[in-house]
Design a protein around this motif. Structure first.
Motif, short mmCIF file in Angstrom:
data_model
loop_
_atom_site.label_atom_id
_atom_site.label_comp_id
_atom_site.label_asym_id
_atom_site.label_seq_id
_atom_site.Cartn_x
_atom_site.Cartn_y
_atom_site.Cartn_z
N ASN A 20 0.83 -1.18 0.00
CA ASN A 20 0.00 0.00 0.00
C ASN A 20 0.88 1.25 0.00
O ASN A 20 1.82 1.36 0.76
CB ASN A 20 -0.87 -0.17 1.24
CG ASN A 20 -1.56 1.06 1.71
OD1 ASN A 20 -1.24 2.16 1.31
ND2 ASN A 20 -2.52 0.86 2.56
N GLU A 47 0.60 4.39 0.89
CA GLU A 47 0.72 5.24 2.07
C GLU A 47 1.65 4.65 3.10
O GLU A 47 2.42 5.34 3.72
CB GLU A 47 -0.66 5.45 2.71
CG GLU A 47 -1.45 6.56 2.09
CD GLU A 47 -2.28 6.06 0.93
OE1 GLU A 47 -2.68 6.85 0.09
OE2 GLU A 47 -2.51 4.84 0.85
N ARG A 79 4.92 6.47 4.59
CA ARG A 79 5.00 6.84 5.99
C ARG A 79 6.30 6.37 6.60
O ARG A 79 6.93 7.06 7.35
CB ARG A 79 3.81 6.24 6.73
CG ARG A 79 3.65 6.82 8.09
CD ARG A 79 2.50 6.17 8.80
NE ARG A 79 2.78 4.81 9.11
CZ ARG A 79 2.04 3.80 8.74
NH1 ARG A 79 0.98 3.98 8.03
NH2 ARG A 79 2.36 2.58 9.10
N ALA A 133 -7.66 8.90 8.39
CA ALA A 133 -7.93 7.47 8.40
C ALA A 133 -9.40 7.19 8.68
O ALA A 133 -9.93 6.17 8.25
CB ALA A 133 -7.05 6.77 9.42
N THR A 143 -7.82 -3.08 1.95
CA THR A 143 -6.61 -2.69 2.69
C THR A 143 -6.50 -1.17 2.79
O THR A 143 -6.66 -0.48 1.80
CB THR A 143 -5.36 -3.22 1.95
OG1 THR A 143 -5.38 -4.63 2.01
CG2 THR A 143 -4.10 -2.74 2.62
N GLY A 201 -9.26 1.65 6.86
CA GLY A 201 -9.43 2.20 8.20
C GLY A 201 -10.04 1.25 9.21
O GLY A 201 -10.44 1.67 10.29
N LYS A 202 -10.09 -0.02 8.89
CA LYS A 202 -10.71 -0.98 9.81
C LYS A 202 -9.96 -1.05 11.14
O LYS A 202 -10.55 -0.93 12.21
CB LYS A 202 -10.74 -2.39 9.18
CG LYS A 202 -11.36 -2.42 7.81
CD LYS A 202 -11.38 -3.83 7.26
CE LYS A 202 -10.02 -4.41 6.95
NZ LYS A 202 -9.33 -3.82 5.81
N SER A 203 -8.65 -1.25 11.04
CA SER A 203 -7.87 -1.36 12.27
C SER A 203 -7.91 -0.07 13.07
O SER A 203 -7.96 -0.09 14.31
CB SER A 203 -6.42 -1.71 11.95
OG SER A 203 -6.35 -2.93 11.26
N1 LIG Z 1 0.59 4.53 12.65
C1 LIG Z 1 0.19 5.08 11.50
N2 LIG Z 1 0.71 6.25 11.08
C2 LIG Z 1 0.30 6.83 9.93
N3 LIG Z 1 -0.65 6.31 9.11
C3 LIG Z 1 -1.22 5.15 9.47
C4 LIG Z 1 -0.83 4.47 10.68
N4 LIG Z 1 -1.57 3.34 10.77
C5 LIG Z 1 -2.35 3.32 9.67
N5 LIG Z 1 -2.16 4.40 8.90
C6 LIG Z 1 -2.84 4.70 7.62
O1 LIG Z 1 -4.22 4.80 7.85
C7 LIG Z 1 -4.97 4.11 6.86
C8 LIG Z 1 -5.88 3.10 7.50
O2 LIG Z 1 -5.11 2.12 8.13
P1 LIG Z 1 -5.74 0.85 8.83
O3 LIG Z 1 -4.62 0.10 9.46
O4 LIG Z 1 -6.84 1.28 9.71
O5 LIG Z 1 -6.29 0.03 7.59
P2 LIG Z 1 -6.99 -1.38 7.55
O6 LIG Z 1 -8.34 -1.17 6.97
O7 LIG Z 1 -6.90 -2.05 8.86
O8 LIG Z 1 -6.10 -2.15 6.47
P3 LIG Z 1 -5.59 -3.68 6.46
O9 LIG Z 1 -6.65 -4.48 5.81
O10 LIG Z 1 -4.36 -3.60 5.60
O11 LIG Z 1 -5.29 -4.07 7.85
C9 LIG Z 1 -3.95 3.47 5.94
O12 LIG Z 1 -3.90 4.19 4.74
C10 LIG Z 1 -2.65 3.56 6.67
O13 LIG Z 1 -1.60 3.81 5.77
#
Ligand SMILES: Nc1ncnc2c1ncn2[C@@H]1O[C@H](COP(=O)(O)OP(=O)(O)OP(=O)(O)O)[C@@H](O)[C@H]1O
Ligand SMILES: [Mg+2]
Lengths: 298, 287
Positions: free
Chosen positions: A28, A30, A34, B22, B42, B45-47
């Motif tokens: 990904n 981003e 980062r 996010a 992916t 923003g789920k996590s």
């Molecule tokens: N610690 C961080 N610092 C900066 N940006 C972050 C951080 N954690 C996540 N992000 C960004 O925020 C966005 C959402 O991240 P998140 O982890 O919530 O996604 P997700 O839906 O859980 O994805 P995945 O299916 O890959 O786990 C992503 O674009 C990610 O790059």
């Protein structure tokens, strides 16, 4: 942008970070970005960013030396103008630079304070037993300016150069030491790996910490012994993951027949371009100016 | 039990050039006993969202309420909240640290200040719930297989006996068998205890069989929040954001297009079988 992040990416792939972590769609944009920026590098496109890292290293060293040569207002004005020009060219927001300065404010105040009150000379004002002298003011001021310029000057370098580029430049500059049997390539490689892993480990720490907090861990309260003990659930997984990463990296390097620097060519060898020559010229002029100003006014 | 997100937004690295939104104005209400699937591509923003549920992240704007109390009030007991909203992180096996499996699972309940007996009872029960055999209890967690480690880590959160169990991609990196085993365990557990479960995943296929509500995230916003069959109706929109309805939905749509008058609002193979048989019967038994 591609040009600069490429090597960083390839290292990440070596280390098996994120890429191929196993959870469906990966890689990904981003995330990649980062991680690089956490290592301080500020991604944008500017003359300074595109400049050969060797030029930037040499310039930074020259600049630092110049700050110690000059000791009058005119000299500092020249140094300030030079710095301002470079920052302007680098397209890094000034706000971003100033934020980096925050961490040294405390140091700055102490250093300036000592100079202000403890320099003997013509007294201007007194508070209790503390005397402020004309010389003190002068010294404190110069000292503060010097520190700020020094930090800003070197952060321009790290803000505009990726860690990998920086170590590449260093390797090339220190190249002649190879004849003295100094393992320049290995040192540079180690440095770039270490730099590359700092943001990864930071992120990992954050994640493990959160996971343990979710299990009721408490990293803040308690006395020193209790606090130290509470670090175990953080440090053990962190070390395990660091070793795992190191192991993966070693394995991946092995699989690609990495054998150190011998006969190793670069995909993007550092080659001086016209702008690098111009930059060296500008630096030379700057140095001459600094010395001249010092001489004339003395 | 109720968990409410009220207009929650979250920025990573707020105030820097790398600022990243996010979560954008997320509103959500989760009630007792629900089985929810949180789905998104992916980076959607789920996590980030689930870390708001137990106060690990603080919204930049908006509020989070648990049982009517704002969890970011200065006098709110966050530790208690975290024992009630159990969060299992993505790749939770990376958080194992004790010398043996059993002590690792004890870590959670011990932090709650429970006495030794209660702690061990809970740990034992939790390990049983995730289906880990006794022979592994005193092994080093690092010697287990990936799927077993995952179970130990889930047990580590279950042992705190939370009211809400949030699992962030519990099946990531497992083979189909390991995946089904874990999901079946979770479904069973939920039936037995009536616990609220939130299952994060990026695969519709995984969750469609189990959950009774699906929340679809896209670019930090909630795109759909409805019953599975309602959500799957929007399969074209789902495709546009990198998701897909379960395979069976497509089969039913195709059948319908071919002229067989089936009910397309189904979520599982069993239901599909029923629907097809019914449609065939209506057609006069012409099989
Ligand atoms: N610690 C961080 N610092 C900066 N940006 C972050 C951080 N954690 C996540 N992000 C960004 O925020 C966005 C959402 O991240 P998140 O982890 O919530 O996604 P997700 O839906 O859980 O994805 P995945 O299916 O890959 O786990 C992503 O674009 C990610 O790059
Ligand atoms: Mg995630």
């Amino acid at each position: 942008m591609e040009e600069q992040s490429e090597e960083a990416d390839s290292l990440a792939i070596w280390a098996g970070c994120r890429v191929g972590a196993g959870s469906g769609p990966v890689g990904n944009e981003e995330n990649m970005l980062r991680e690089i920026t956490l290592g301080q590098y500020y991604q944008t496109d500017s003359v300074i960013h595109r400049m050969d890292p060797r030029v930037k290293l040499v310039t930074t060293v020259c600049y630092i030396i110049s700050l110690f040569i000059v000791d009058n207002i005119a000299g500092y004005v020249i140094a300030g103008v030079f710095l301002a020009l470079v920052i302007r060219l680098s397209r890094v927001p000034v706000k971003y630079m100033i934020r980096g300065m925050k961490s040294i404010v405390f140091l700055l105040i102490i250093a300036a304070g000592f100079n202000l009150f403890l320099t003997p000379g013509e007294t201007i004002a007194t508070f209790w037993k503390l005397k402020i002298t004309r010389e003190g003011i002068r010294l404190a001021l110069f000292m503060a300016i010097r520190l700020v310029f020094l930090l800003m000057g070197s952060s321009v370098m790290t803000l505009t150069t990726t860690p990998n580029n920086l170590t590449d430049g260093m390797e090339k500059l220190l190249g002649p030491l190879k004849h003295l049997k100094v393992p320049v390539h290995e040192i540079a490689m180690m440095m770039s790996i270490a730099l590359r892993f700092i943001p990864i480990l930071l992120e990992e720490t954050d994640k493990i910490m959160k996971a343990q907090i979710a299990r009721g861990a408490d990293f803040e309260s308690g006395n020193l012994i209790k606090k130290a003990k509470s670090l175990v659930p953080l440090l053990v997984p962190l070390f395990i993951s660091a070793f795992r990463r190191a192991n993966d990296l070693a394995m991946a390097m092995e699989a690609r027949c990495y054998r150190g620097g011998e006969h190793r060519t670069k995909m993007k060898p550092l080659i001086y371009k016209k702008r690098d020559g111009i930059a060296y010229g500008v630096v030379l002029i700057y140095l001459v100016l600094c010395v001249a100003v010092g001489k004339i006014l003395l | 039990m109720s968990l409410i997100l009220d207009h929650v937004s979250y920025l990573y690295e707020a105030g820097t050039a790398m600022e990243y939104t996010a979560l954008r104005d997320v509103c959500l209400k989760i009630s007792k006993g629900e089985f929810i699937g949180l789905i998104g591509h992916t980076g959607s923003g789920k996590s980030t969202l689930v870390q708001h549920l137990n106060g690990l992240l603080k919204p930049v704007s908006g509020n989070v309420y648990f049982n009517g109390a704002d969890i970011h009030d200065s006098d709110y007991n966050k530790k208690e909240l975290r024992s009630k909203v159990g969060l299992v992180f993505q790749y939770p096996e990376h958080q194992l640290f004790e010398a043996d499996v059993f002590s690792d699972v004890c870590f959670g309940p011990k932090n709650l200040g429970l006495d030794k007996k209660e702690t061990e009872l809970r740990a034992y029960a939790a390990l049983k719930q995730v289906g880990l055999e006794d022979e592994y209890f005193y092994q080093s967690p690092f010697d287990l297989s990936g799927g077993q480690k995952r179970r130990v880590a889930i047990a580590g959160v279950l042992a705190m006996q939370p009211e809400v169990l949030v699992l962030d991609e519990p099946t990531a990196g497992l083979d189909p068998k390991g995946r089904d085993e874990i999901l079946d365990r979770i479904a069973k557990l939920r039936d037995e205890t009536g616990m609220t479960v939130i299952l994060v995943s990026h695969s519709m296929e995984d969750v469609a069989r189990y959950v009774d509500r699906i929340i679809v995230m896209n670019k930090g916003q909630i795109m759909f929040d409805d019953k599975p069959r309602e959500v799957f109706r929007h399969y074209r929109e789902l495709e546009a954001v990198g998701l897909a309805a379960p395979q069976i939905t497509y089969i039913m749509q195709a059948l319908k297009k071919k002229g067989l008058d089936v009910d397309t609002d189904i979520t599982s193979v069993e239901e599909a079988k029923e629907a097809i048989l019914k449609a065939l019967k209506r057609n006069g038994g012409a099989v």
